[in-house]
Structures are given as structure tokens and as C-alpha cells.
Design a protein around this motif. Structure first.
Motif, short mmCIF file in Angstrom:
data_model
loop_
_atom_site.label_atom_id
_atom_site.label_comp_id
_atom_site.label_asym_id
_atom_site.label_seq_id
_atom_site.Cartn_x
_atom_site.Cartn_y
_atom_site.Cartn_z
N TYR A 33 -64.10 -40.39 -30.17
CA TYR A 33 -63.70 -41.78 -30.05
C TYR A 33 -62.17 -41.79 -30.09
CZ TYR A 33 -63.24 -46.70 -31.33
OH TYR A 33 -62.88 -48.00 -31.38
N ASN B 168 -70.82 -41.05 -30.17
CA ASN B 168 -70.22 -41.71 -29.01
C ASN B 168 -69.22 -40.72 -28.40
OD1 ASN B 168 -68.85 -43.38 -27.21
ND2 ASN B 168 -67.83 -44.60 -28.77
N SER C 133 -68.58 -50.53 -19.16
CA SER C 133 -67.55 -49.61 -19.67
C SER C 133 -67.45 -49.77 -21.19
CB SER C 133 -66.23 -49.85 -18.96
OG SER C 133 -65.67 -51.11 -19.25
N GLN C 134 -66.66 -50.73 -21.65
CA GLN C 134 -66.47 -50.91 -23.09
C GLN C 134 -67.82 -51.24 -23.75
OE1 GLN C 134 -63.94 -54.23 -24.01
NE2 GLN C 134 -63.11 -53.24 -25.83
N GLY C 135 -68.10 -50.60 -24.89
CA GLY C 135 -69.39 -50.80 -25.54
C GLY C 135 -69.42 -52.06 -26.39
N PHE D 213 -74.92 -45.40 -25.34
CA PHE D 213 -74.21 -44.85 -24.18
C PHE D 213 -75.02 -43.75 -23.50
CE2 PHE D 213 -70.98 -45.94 -27.43
CZ PHE D 213 -70.40 -47.01 -26.77
N PHE E 117 -60.59 -48.36 -23.13
CA PHE E 117 -61.56 -49.47 -23.20
C PHE E 117 -60.92 -50.75 -22.66
CE2 PHE E 117 -62.61 -46.62 -26.79
CZ PHE E 117 -63.77 -46.11 -26.24
N LYS F 128 -72.32 -52.72 -34.46
CA LYS F 128 -73.34 -52.18 -33.57
C LYS F 128 -74.74 -52.57 -34.03
CE LYS F 128 -69.75 -49.78 -32.12
NZ LYS F 128 -68.39 -50.17 -32.47
N TYR G 42 -73.36 -45.99 -35.43
CA TYR G 42 -74.59 -46.15 -34.62
C TYR G 42 -75.82 -45.74 -35.43
CZ TYR G 42 -71.11 -46.63 -30.98
OH TYR G 42 -70.03 -47.07 -30.24
N ARG H 94 -69.37 -42.25 -18.46
CA ARG H 94 -70.12 -42.93 -19.53
C ARG H 94 -70.48 -44.35 -19.12
NH1 ARG H 94 -67.91 -45.20 -25.27
NH2 ARG H 94 -67.77 -47.07 -23.98
N1 GLN Z 1 -66.69 -48.39 -29.57
C1 GLN Z 1 -66.73 -49.05 -28.31
C2 GLN Z 1 -66.79 -48.04 -27.19
O1 GLN Z 1 -66.78 -46.87 -27.42
C3 GLN Z 1 -65.54 -49.95 -28.07
C4 GLN Z 1 -64.26 -49.46 -28.59
C5 GLN Z 1 -63.06 -50.33 -28.31
O2 GLN Z 1 -63.07 -51.20 -27.47
N2 GLN Z 1 -62.01 -50.05 -29.00
O3 GLN Z 1 -66.88 -48.43 -26.06
#
Ligand code: GLN
Length: 398
Positions: free
Chosen positions: A126, A177, A37-39, A324, A21, A239, A208, A374
């Protein structure tokens, strides 16, 4: 000046490198790419929460919170869990407030697992799950979720085979995720039966939980018969309320499991930001309307991005939950003369001005994820529109 030998990273972290990330967000910034990219949302969280946090700062709520979390937040978490998932818990003995769900995951693993304990983990996972298991010297046993007609699913036989006499826990994440899968009631029942048969616990990451789209329903494994006493339910405000930077998460677990979690939490962070806990308490109590608008917005950006990706040659099913889209890029990379997810995610920011995540980082065998990419759609509509325009310009005639 004295010299010394290079000081290496501790062995337990060496296999993990820098989290993907941070790497992809840095690459996005370098190329001024639209960062899918990063969520994290590119818009702000609700005023209701911010006002309550500001009020807490102004009224002097600025010293350490109690180790398990402020009573007002623990009460609000218990109320939320009961309303949202039907989980009934005692705020004093069963709720612990942590620095985001990421700390809750670490505290659960460090506080409840011993060296050599086995944990069944669904992949793609994750990335912090694996690193935390390594910190606890526990051994992951992977069950791979693969593309099916309706989305992503796992093979029941593979799941059964992953359990044995050393299994202490199964780690699930629903909505999931990065696949966007929402575990069905029958899948959760199957997992619950295996937990009970092997006297294992379920560690369920439900961050989520509110981001679920029409036709799907979130269900917590803790609400299945016999599972409250053997479940650790983890979630956060990041989230549901677009406050990923506040890092307020929690763990809900029966008292003996909570004792393990708190024993680790006290030495990881001791307690987390007091005024922000007041802000989150207000949102958990009165933030339903905010969530409603957020889910409507994400339903919109999900279709916008999903349809554009399909049209550009990506193969995908719209996610049931989370924010995502996990798409197969084979046709796109073939046209570009590229091959893996990593090739594509290095190419995209520079040549298309859009950043995405290469999911091979989320598999024990990276080849499992090498055809996938993703994209996060937790962004303003105009950000998604801009990303689509850029992708069309770069890939439309590839
Ligand atoms: N949970 C978020 C993702 O999957 C960000 C995770 C993070 O930056 N550590 O993108």
C-alpha cells in the motif's frame, strides 16, 4: 507584486509524486469511466452506524475526544478484536483511535522507528507504507510476493535474507492489498519466528480482516505464541462497514508500543471526530449482520468480475480476501499493441470507460508490477455489470 522562487516539495516526498489513487479517480471522472480503481464502495454504510453518529451529534458529543479515543469506542474495539481475531487487549493502555488506518500506520512508524532502522516490507505494498517509512527516515527491505499456482506468495529464503541486526520491524498486510492473498498460519509462524529471533516487532495492517471468502480464514500474527507483546495490529471501520469517508481507524499494541504510537498521534491529529467514534462503536458492537451481507455481496461481485476478466483474456486467481483482483494483462495488452500496466490504465478510461490501478506504483522495482492490473469490486452489482459490458465492448474483439 513581489516575486519569489518556485517553492519545491520537501525532498522526502519528491520520490512519491501524487498518490496513484487520486490520479486514477481523477482520470475516471474526466472520462466518466466506471471507477474500479480507488477502493471505495459506491453504496452507503449501515444505518445503525449513521443513526448512532447522528444521535451523538444531536446530544452534544461535539468537542475533542480524549487523545487515545473515546472510552466507548476503545471498549468496543477491544471487544471486536477479541471476538474477531482472539486478541485480548486493555482498552485504556493498548488501544489508540486514529484518523483511519493510514494515520495509524504513520503514527506507528513515526512513534516507534528511528533514522536508519530497517523494516521488512512485503511488496506490492500500500503506497503510504513507503512514504511513512521515508518520513521516519527508516529503511525498507522488500520481499516480493509473486504469482504462484494458488494466488500470490513470497519466497521464504528471500524473507530470511531481508532480516538482519538492524531490523526493527516487519510490516505485513493480511488480507493483502492489492494481491488479495490471506497469509496462512504457516506463513505467519515463519514471520513470527524471524521477529522473535531478531527481536523485531510486527506491524500488521488488518483492515480487510472481515473481507475473507469461503475456504479462507483470517488470522492475526498477534495471536501466535510470543507475539502479543511484539505486535501492533492496525485496522479500521472503513472496509468492514463501507465507511471509508469516516476515517476511523485504530492501533492495538502492548503499553510500551502504544506509548510510542500515542506520542506521534497526539501531534498528528491529537484526536479524531468524536461523533463518528460513537457511530463506529455501535457498529463494532452490533454490526455483525451488516458484515455478513457485505461479504456475501462481495463474494458475488468477485466472481462476476473475475469470470468476465478471465473470459476477456486476463490471467488471474480469484482473491482469497480484500476487495481487489490483481490480474495479469499480458494477453490483453499484446492484442491492443500496448505494453505496461500504466499504458493499459491510461488507455482503459478513455477507450473502454473503465478505470483500474496500475500496480507498478506498489513495487520498489516498477517492472515487477508492469504486467499486472488491479480492479476493485467493492461496488454495486449493477456497477460491476456495467464495467463488464464496457470491457466486453472494448476488449471482446481486440
Ligand atoms: N485503500 C484504498 C485502495 O487501495 C484507497 C486508498 C486511498 O485512496 N488512499 O484503493
Amino acid at each position: 507584486m513581489s516575486t519569489r522562487a518556485q517553492f519545491p516539495i520537501a525532498e522526502r516526498f519528491r520520490p512519491f509524486g501524487t498518490t496513484i489513487f487520486a490520479e486514477m479517480t481523477a482520470l475516471a471522472q474526466r472520462h466518466r469511466a466506471v471507477n474500479l480503481s480507488q477502493g471505495f464502495p459506491d453504496f452507503d454504510g449501515p444505518d445503525l452506524g449513521k443513526q448512532a453518529a447522528i444521535e451523538a451529534v444531536r446530544s452534544g458529543q461535539n468537542q475533542y475526544a480524549p487523545l487515545p479515543g473515546t472510552p466507548v469506542l476503545r471498549e468496543a474495539i477491544a471487544g471486536w478484536a477479541s471476538r474477531v481475531s482472539g486478541i485480548n487487549c486493555e482498552p485504556d493502555r493498548e488501544v489508540t483511535v486514529t484518523s483511519g488506518c493510514t494515520e495509524a500506520i504513520a503514527a506507528t512508524m513515526l512513534g516507534l522507528l528511528n533514522a536508519g532502522d530497517e523494516v521488512v516490507v512485503f511488496e506490492p505494498y500500500y503506497d503510504s507504507y513507503r512514504a511513512c517509512l521515508a518520513m521516519a527516515d527508516a529503511k525498507p527491505r522488500f520481499v516480493t510476493m509473486r504469482r504462484t499456482a494458488g494466488g500470490f506468495g513470497y519466497d521464504s529464503e528471500e524473507l530470511r535474507e531481508a532480516f538482519n541486526e538492524r531490523t526493527r520491524a516487519v510490516l505485513i498486510n493480511t488480507p493483502h492489498n492489492p494481491t488479495g492473498a490471506v497469509f496462512s498460519e504457516s506463513q505467519l509462524k515463519e514471520i513470527a519466528e524471524l521477529c522473535i529471533a531478531h527481536d523485531a516487532i510486527a506491524i500488521s495492517d488488518e483492515v480487510y480482516e472481515r473481507l475473507v471468502y469461503a475456504g479462507n480464514e483470517h488470522r492475526s500474527i498477534a495471536t501466535l505464541p510470543g507475539m502479543h507483546e511484539r505486535s501492533v495490529v492496525l485496522s479500521s471501520s472503513g472496509k468492514s462497514f463501507s465507511l471509508t469517508g469516516w476515517k476511523i481507524g485504530w492501533a492495538i499494541a502492548p503499553p510500551d508500543l502504544t506509548a510510542g504510537i500515542r506520542s506521534a498521534h497526539q501531534f498528528l491529529t491529537f484526536a479524531v471526530a468524536t461523533p463518528l467514534q460513537h457511530g463506529v462503536a455501535a457498529l463494532l458492537r452490533d454490526g455483525e449482520q451488516e458484515i455478513h451481507s457485505l461479504v456475501n455481496h462481495y463474494a458475488h461481485t468477485r466472481s462476476l468480475l473475475g469470470e468476465a476478466l478471465l473470459e476477456l483474456g486476463f490471467d488471474l486467481t480469484l482473491p482469497q480476501g480484500s476487495y481487489f483482483i490483481l490480474a495479469d494483462h499480458t494477453r490483453v495488452t499484446e492484442k491492443l499493441g500496448l505494453s505496461t500496466d500504466v499504458d493499459l490504465c491510461r488507455w482503459l478510461p478513455e477507450h473502454a470507460g473503465v478505470a483500474a490501478i496500475p500496480p507498478s506504483a506498489f513495487y520498489s522495482s516498477p517492472e515487477e508490477g508492469s504486467r499486472l492490473v488491479r480492479f476493485a469490486y467493492c461496488k454495486k452489482t449493477e456497477t460491476i455489470d456495467e464495467a463488464i459490458n464496457r470491457l466486453r465492448a472494448a476488449l471482446g474483439h481486440a
